[in-house]
Write an enzyme that holds these catalytic residues in place. Structure first.
Site, PDB file in Angstrom:
ATOM      1  CE  LYS A   1      -0.360  -0.250   5.050  1.00 27.64           C
ATOM      2  NZ  LYS A   1      -1.213  -0.718   6.171  1.00 27.64           N
TER       3      LYS A   1
ATOM      4  NE  ARG B   1      -7.110   0.228  11.657  1.00 26.58           N
ATOM      5  CZ  ARG B   1      -5.888   0.163  11.120  1.00 26.58           C
ATOM      6  NH1 ARG B   1      -5.124   1.238  11.087  1.00 26.58           N
ATOM      7  NH2 ARG B   1      -5.420  -0.973  10.632  1.00 26.58           N
TER       8      ARG B   1
ATOM      9  CE1 TYR C   1      11.551  31.317  -0.858  1.00 28.41           C
ATOM     10  CE2 TYR C   1      11.944  28.942  -0.718  1.00 28.41           C
ATOM     11  CZ  TYR C   1      11.527  30.053  -1.431  1.00 28.41           C
ATOM     12  OH  TYR C   1      11.100  29.905  -2.721  1.00 28.41           O
TER      13      TYR C   1
ATOM     14  CG  MET D   1       8.017  22.598  -3.368  1.00 27.02           C
ATOM     15  SD  MET D   1       6.807  23.387  -4.429  1.00 27.02           S
ATOM     16  CE  MET D   1       5.933  24.425  -3.272  1.00 27.02           C
TER      17      MET D   1
HETATM   18  C1  LIG Z   1      -0.366  -1.692   6.883  1.00 29.75           C
HETATM   19  C2  LIG Z   1      -0.863  -2.993   7.360  1.00 29.75           C
HETATM   20  C3  LIG Z   1       0.028  -4.057   7.563  1.00 29.75           C
HETATM   21  C4  LIG Z   1       1.525  -3.912   7.496  1.00 29.75           C
HETATM   22  O1  LIG Z   1       1.967  -3.359   8.706  1.00 29.75           O
HETATM   23  P1  LIG Z   1       3.528  -3.075   9.018  1.00 29.75           P
HETATM   24  O2  LIG Z   1       3.519  -2.487  10.358  1.00 29.75           O
HETATM   25  O3  LIG Z   1       3.964  -2.105   7.963  1.00 29.75           O
HETATM   26  O4  LIG Z   1       4.228  -4.369   8.901  1.00 29.75           O
HETATM   27  C5  LIG Z   1      -0.511  -5.290   7.886  1.00 29.75           C
HETATM   28  N1  LIG Z   1      -1.852  -5.453   8.037  1.00 29.75           N
HETATM   29  C6  LIG Z   1      -2.727  -4.438   7.870  1.00 29.75           C
HETATM   30  C7  LIG Z   1      -4.171  -4.682   8.075  1.00 29.75           C
HETATM   31  C8  LIG Z   1      -2.258  -3.177   7.552  1.00 29.75           C
HETATM   32  O5  LIG Z   1      -3.128  -2.168   7.415  1.00 29.75           O
END
Ligand SMILES: *Cc1c(COP(=O)(O)O)cnc(C)c1O
Length: 370
Positions: free
Chosen positions: A34, A132, A250, A301
């Protein structure tokens, strides 16, 4: 290519995957890619993880899954998070495996799958204590019963997520216990997975059916035998000698003490370097006259200014962030200096940075910046 880029070492990625799997009893891994593979480039990292034999990949949004499909990846892609029912159609059309946390989402996926005449593989998430996403553990029997009737759904996996496997062993143990209750309800069959990186490192061996590491694949975890897989490199676009008393950048937050050699590197906060690092970060000049050079003045930037020990030419190569845990010149160090976790500077590495992928020291892939 732009003279500022991210160099990604695929051998280190393989090392990290192997090490995490070994910790968890060699069970398969779901490679979490992700957020553009935590900034490292989801398509190239995803492809390499598939080559290395992962069970599948995991993303956070339908669009991230779509990007993998459009790049030609056909591996399993698990969609993490609680699916919004309105995304059921898109998730299935891109061949993603939805995670379900609500009956609304389950029913939406089921209806869509039946309309398509398919059985859609889904994973159920349970909330074992994080509060969550996930169904309450107490609803496991109800879901088991519903799944018997939902013809459009195929239960591929069941999982949960740790809230604090980094620092809270008793809470984590409680989560493991609640997950065992869920396993008892569903019995053998589904792929059970629970461990993020912290879980793999601190709770193993608890591989279950698979592990689900993200940050550990990218090596951004000190004292674990994992290696950061990326370094940020840049060449100066300008080197000049400034007189004493010259303000730089800056707001003029730095003033030269004597005559100083200053290089401008074409990388800034729009590339993901935290702006808060002014006058605190260091970069390393590579090569025989290599030296650690302080970043002086504001981070702009698109550019930073660094103080050199002496003149150099424009071929000089600087490590703006090294593939280690340097306290002021690595992604990990930047996180320490700005009061956050390594995840954040990693995911902020901008899409406009080119990414170069090395295996055995040889370039095997490249993603131009956008
Ligand atoms: C992001 C995520 C992971 C990976 O977690 P890390 O701490 O980066 O190893 C695993 N399971 C879920 C549900 C996540 O959202």
């Amino acid at each position: 290519m732009r003279p500022a880029w991210l160099e990604v070492n695929l051998d280190s990625l393989a090392h990290n995957l192997q090490r995490l799997r070994a910790r968890a009893g060699q069970v398969p891994a779901i490679g979490v890619v992700k957020a553009n593979a935590y900034g490292h480039g989801a398509v190239e990292i995803g492809r390499e993880l598939v080559r290395l034999g992962v069970w599948g990949l995991a993303v956070a949004t339908v669009e991230e899954g779509r990007a993998l499909r459009q790049a030609g990846l056909t591996a399993r892609v698990l969609l993490l998070g609680s699916l919004h029912p309105e995304q059921a159609e898109a998730a299935l059309s891109w061949g993603l495996i939805p995670s379900l946390s609500t009956l609304e989402a389950a029913e939406a996926v089921e209806a869509r799958a039946r309309a398509l005449g398919i059985r859609a593989e889904v994973h159920l998430e349970f909330d074992t204590g994080m509060g969550r996403t996930g169904f309450p553990v107490a609803e496991a029997p109800l879901l088991k019963e519903r799944l018997g009737r939902w013809e459009g759904l195929e239960l591929g996996g069941v999982y949960s997520h740790f809230a604090d496997a980094e620092e809270n062993p008793s809470w984590t143990a409680e989560q493991v216990m609640r997950f065992a209750e869920v396993q008892e309800v569903f019995g053998p069959g589904p792929l059970y997975h629970l461990c993020n990186t912290a879980g793999v490192l601190n709770v193993s061996p608890l591989g279950l059916g698979a592990i689900r590491p993200g940050i550990g694949l990218y090596g951004l975890w000190p004292d674990s035998g994992l290696k950061p897989i990326a370094r940020l490199l840049a060449k100066p676009t300008l080197v000049k000698r400034l007189p004493p008393g010259q303000r730089i950048g800056y707001g003029g937050l730095y003033t030269t003490q004597g005559e100083e050699w200053i290089a401008t590197l074409p990388i800034g906060y729009a590339d993901g370097m935290p702006r808060l690092l002014y006058n605190r970060a260091t970069v390393r000049q590579l090569g025989p006259d290599g030296a650690e050079c302080p970043v002086v003045g504001r981070i702009s930037m698109d550019q930073i200014t660094v103080r050199l020990p002496g003149p150099t030419d424009l071929k000089a190569l600087f490590e703006v962030a090294s593939a280690d845990f340097h306290p002021s010149g690595s992604l990990w160090g930047w996180a320490q200096l700005t009061g956050t976790v390594s995840y954040e500077p990693a995911v902020r590495l901008a899409a406009r940075l080119p990414r170069v992928y090395l295996r055995g020291g040889v370039e095997v892939g490249r993603m131009e910046g956008v």
